[in-house]
Design an enzyme around this catalytic site. Sequence first.
Site, PDB file in Angstrom:
ATOM      1  N   LYS A  12      16.143   1.077  -4.984  1.00 51.00           N
ATOM      2  CA  LYS A  12      16.625   0.361  -3.800  1.00 51.00           C
ATOM      3  C   LYS A  12      18.095  -0.013  -4.004  1.00 51.00           C
ATOM      4  O   LYS A  12      18.549  -0.170  -5.136  1.00 51.00           O
ATOM      5  CB  LYS A  12      15.788  -0.892  -3.568  1.00 51.00           C
ATOM      6  N   TYR A  29       8.493   5.559   7.235  1.00 52.73           N
ATOM      7  CA  TYR A  29       8.135   4.265   6.626  1.00 52.73           C
ATOM      8  C   TYR A  29       7.944   3.201   7.704  1.00 52.73           C
ATOM      9  O   TYR A  29       6.881   2.575   7.800  1.00 52.73           O
ATOM     10  CB  TYR A  29       9.215   3.808   5.625  1.00 52.73           C
ATOM     11  N   LYS A  50       4.575   1.154   9.046  1.00 56.05           N
ATOM     12  CA  LYS A  50       4.458  -0.312   9.040  1.00 56.05           C
ATOM     13  C   LYS A  50       4.174  -0.817  10.464  1.00 56.05           C
ATOM     14  O   LYS A  50       3.363  -1.721  10.663  1.00 56.05           O
ATOM     15  CB  LYS A  50       5.738  -0.972   8.497  1.00 56.05           C
ATOM     16  N   THR A  91      -1.544   4.842   2.794  1.00 56.12           N
ATOM     17  CA  THR A  91      -1.586   3.470   2.267  1.00 56.12           C
ATOM     18  C   THR A  91      -1.304   2.431   3.355  1.00 56.12           C
ATOM     19  O   THR A  91      -2.047   1.465   3.515  1.00 56.12           O
ATOM     20  CB  THR A  91      -0.580   3.317   1.111  1.00 56.12           C
ATOM     21  N   THR A 142       8.008  -5.844   8.081  1.00 54.16           N
ATOM     22  CA  THR A 142       9.451  -5.677   7.904  1.00 54.16           C
ATOM     23  C   THR A 142      10.210  -5.707   9.231  1.00 54.16           C
ATOM     24  O   THR A 142       9.654  -5.347  10.280  1.00 54.16           O
ATOM     25  CB  THR A 142       9.708  -4.320   7.203  1.00 54.16           C
ATOM     26  N   ASP A 143      11.486  -6.081   9.156  1.00 55.28           N
ATOM     27  CA  ASP A 143      12.350  -6.041  10.353  1.00 55.28           C
ATOM     28  C   ASP A 143      12.534  -4.607  10.861  1.00 55.28           C
ATOM     29  O   ASP A 143      12.887  -4.394  12.022  1.00 55.28           O
ATOM     30  CB  ASP A 143      13.717  -6.680  10.067  1.00 55.28           C
ATOM     31  N   GLU A 144      12.267  -3.619   9.990  1.00 57.01           N
ATOM     32  CA  GLU A 144      12.523  -2.223  10.375  1.00 57.01           C
ATOM     33  C   GLU A 144      11.627  -1.756  11.517  1.00 57.01           C
ATOM     34  O   GLU A 144      11.919  -0.765  12.170  1.00 57.01           O
ATOM     35  CB  GLU A 144      12.370  -1.298   9.158  1.00 57.01           C
ATOM     36  N   ASP A 169      -3.951  -4.030  -7.186  1.00 59.13           N
ATOM     37  CA  ASP A 169      -2.817  -3.104  -7.154  1.00 59.13           C
ATOM     38  C   ASP A 169      -3.216  -1.765  -7.757  1.00 59.13           C
ATOM     39  O   ASP A 169      -3.884  -1.713  -8.790  1.00 59.13           O
ATOM     40  CB  ASP A 169      -1.624  -3.718  -7.924  1.00 59.13           C
TER      41      ASP A 169
HETATM   42  P1  NAD Z   1       7.097  -2.269  -3.803  1.00 60.61           P
HETATM   43  O1  NAD Z   1       7.195  -0.809  -3.480  1.00 60.61           O
HETATM   44  O2  NAD Z   1       7.995  -2.841  -4.836  1.00 60.61           O
HETATM   45  O3  NAD Z   1       5.599  -2.625  -4.235  1.00 60.61           O
HETATM   46  C1  NAD Z   1       4.473  -2.096  -3.593  1.00 60.61           C
HETATM   47  C2  NAD Z   1       3.255  -2.404  -4.465  1.00 60.61           C
HETATM   48  O4  NAD Z   1       2.092  -1.930  -3.773  1.00 60.61           O
HETATM   49  C3  NAD Z   1       3.276  -1.709  -5.827  1.00 60.61           C
HETATM   50  O5  NAD Z   1       2.885  -2.603  -6.838  1.00 60.61           O
HETATM   51  C4  NAD Z   1       2.260  -0.588  -5.678  1.00 60.61           C
HETATM   52  O6  NAD Z   1       1.625  -0.216  -6.894  1.00 60.61           O
HETATM   53  C5  NAD Z   1       1.280  -1.207  -4.693  1.00 60.61           C
HETATM   54  N1  NAD Z   1       0.529  -0.189  -3.939  1.00 60.61           N
HETATM   55  C6  NAD Z   1       1.025   0.888  -3.301  1.00 60.61           C
HETATM   56  N2  NAD Z   1       0.027   1.606  -2.746  1.00 60.61           N
HETATM   57  C7  NAD Z   1      -1.124   0.935  -3.044  1.00 60.61           C
HETATM   58  C8  NAD Z   1      -2.487   1.180  -2.746  1.00 60.61           C
HETATM   59  N3  NAD Z   1      -2.879   2.239  -2.042  1.00 60.61           N
HETATM   60  N4  NAD Z   1      -3.410   0.294  -3.197  1.00 60.61           N
HETATM   61  C9  NAD Z   1      -3.041  -0.799  -3.930  1.00 60.61           C
HETATM   62  N5  NAD Z   1      -1.759  -1.062  -4.250  1.00 60.61           N
HETATM   63  C10 NAD Z   1      -0.809  -0.204  -3.812  1.00 60.61           C
HETATM   64  O7  NAD Z   1       7.280  -2.996  -2.401  1.00 60.61           O
HETATM   65  P2  NAD Z   1       8.000  -4.392  -2.068  1.00 60.61           P
HETATM   66  O8  NAD Z   1       9.440  -4.149  -1.881  1.00 60.61           O
HETATM   67  O9  NAD Z   1       7.539  -5.421  -3.012  1.00 60.61           O
HETATM   68  O10 NAD Z   1       7.378  -4.665  -0.620  1.00 60.61           O
HETATM   69  C11 NAD Z   1       6.142  -5.358  -0.484  1.00 60.61           C
HETATM   70  C12 NAD Z   1       5.795  -5.466   0.982  1.00 60.61           C
HETATM   71  O11 NAD Z   1       6.829  -6.160   1.673  1.00 60.61           O
HETATM   72  C13 NAD Z   1       5.646  -4.115   1.684  1.00 60.61           C
HETATM   73  O12 NAD Z   1       4.560  -4.211   2.567  1.00 60.61           O
HETATM   74  C14 NAD Z   1       6.945  -3.940   2.440  1.00 60.61           C
HETATM   75  O13 NAD Z   1       6.764  -3.167   3.604  1.00 60.61           O
HETATM   76  C15 NAD Z   1       7.279  -5.382   2.774  1.00 60.61           C
HETATM   77  N6  NAD Z   1       8.711  -5.670   2.943  1.00 60.61           N
HETATM   78  C16 NAD Z   1       9.605  -5.306   1.964  1.00 60.61           C
HETATM   79  C17 NAD Z   1      10.952  -5.618   2.124  1.00 60.61           C
HETATM   80  C18 NAD Z   1      11.974  -5.280   1.056  1.00 60.61           C
HETATM   81  O14 NAD Z   1      13.171  -5.482   1.285  1.00 60.61           O
HETATM   82  N7  NAD Z   1      11.572  -4.803  -0.118  1.00 60.61           N
HETATM   83  C19 NAD Z   1      11.399  -6.257   3.290  1.00 60.61           C
HETATM   84  C20 NAD Z   1      10.446  -6.614   4.255  1.00 60.61           C
HETATM   85  C21 NAD Z   1       9.110  -6.318   4.061  1.00 60.61           C
END
Ligand code: NAD
Length: 318
Positions: free
Chosen positions: A186, A147, A151, A98, A123-125, A33
């Site tokens: 969020k 975003y 994805k 990223t 994601t569903d998005e 991370d």
């Molecule tokens: P988050 O933003 O809480 O966490 C993202 C993490 O990735 C952080 O710890 C950040 O430090 C790390 N990160 C970011 N850029 C980085 C890089 N270049 N190298 C290494 N680490 C890096 O996100 P989340 O809500 O936990 O989502 C996690 C995954 O799930 C994402 O891929 C997101 O698209 C997907 N997702 C999220 C949701 C939701 O509702 N939150 C729903 C569906 C899918």
Amino acid sequence: MKLLVTGGCGFIGSNFIRIMLEKYSDCEIINLDKLTYAGNPANLKDIDNNPNYSFIKGDICDPHVSNVAMENVDTVVHFAAESHVDRSIEDGSVFIRTNVLGTNTLLNCALDSDIKNFIHVSTDEVYGSIENGSFAEEDNLNPSSPYSSSKAGSDLLAMSFHTTYGLPVSITRCTNNFGPYQYPEKLIPLFITNLMEGKQVPVYGTGLNVRDWIYVDDHCSGIDFVLNNGNSGELYNIGGGSELTNLEITHRILETLGKDESMIRYVEDRKGHDFRYSLDCTKLKKMGWKPKYDFKAALSNTVKWYVENRWWWESLKQ
Ligand code: NAD
């Protein structure tokens, strides 16, 4: 299982690591991370000393770091991403870096390593908005925001590594998550913590946009299920089965915290705001997975967690 989790200090990644270490005594996890604003080591402070857990601070866009992180693992679960739609509307550049380039770097490193299973968490998005009915895995992608476009790009790239090079990749696409350790920008944690601070909650437009909500533990169990039962080259929708308008979810949070409608502030709608997301999750259901948490109970547990863990979010909000 020797697992590399990317983005494990974020919301879903940290819950996933905790759940996997509790469930599998033989599971060794490396967490890679970068610790962006969304990555918080405090999310995992209770497992810091677990002998099966180790942490690498590094960027998935860096091929050297990603190669080293993959050296001794057989499985990758790739969460790391920029994840907040509003930030992507302000400036999408870091999202492309990223989410697209970082994923490309990881996929290339996986080709050079002995990776048996690479789960790309999406994601569903990526399917875009749907007025009626639900999107199944074979439906086309139609993302709206920078975003979701980034994805979608990473999903296509991930699948291309399976088609072109035979990399054992599968993709999960999940609906809106909620639960402990979600960054307070969020909707759900923002609204809970605003109300605890005596502030109003900002509802976009009419508040009638619809999202399907899933408790984060259910998302994690869906990924675990795909790890064990999925096939490479396949996509899997993961949904919570709790579709609500933003206004409905706002009312539920208000009720749980004993607040009234005067705490709602309607604000200008988000640009390009998708009206409704909805997933058809028949594929995973037929394979034997379904979410187990009741939405109402999970939401009140989540509210309780933010009430009891002010130490975690107060400094983040400042
Ligand atoms: P988050 O933003 O809480 O966490 C993202 C993490 O990735 C952080 O710890 C950040 O430090 C790390 N990160 C970011 N850029 C980085 C890089 N270049 N190298 C290494 N680490 C890096 O996100 P989340 O809500 O936990 O989502 C996690 C995954 O799930 C994402 O891929 C997101 O698209 C997907 N997702 C999220 C949701 C939701 O509702 N939150 C729903 C569906 C899918």
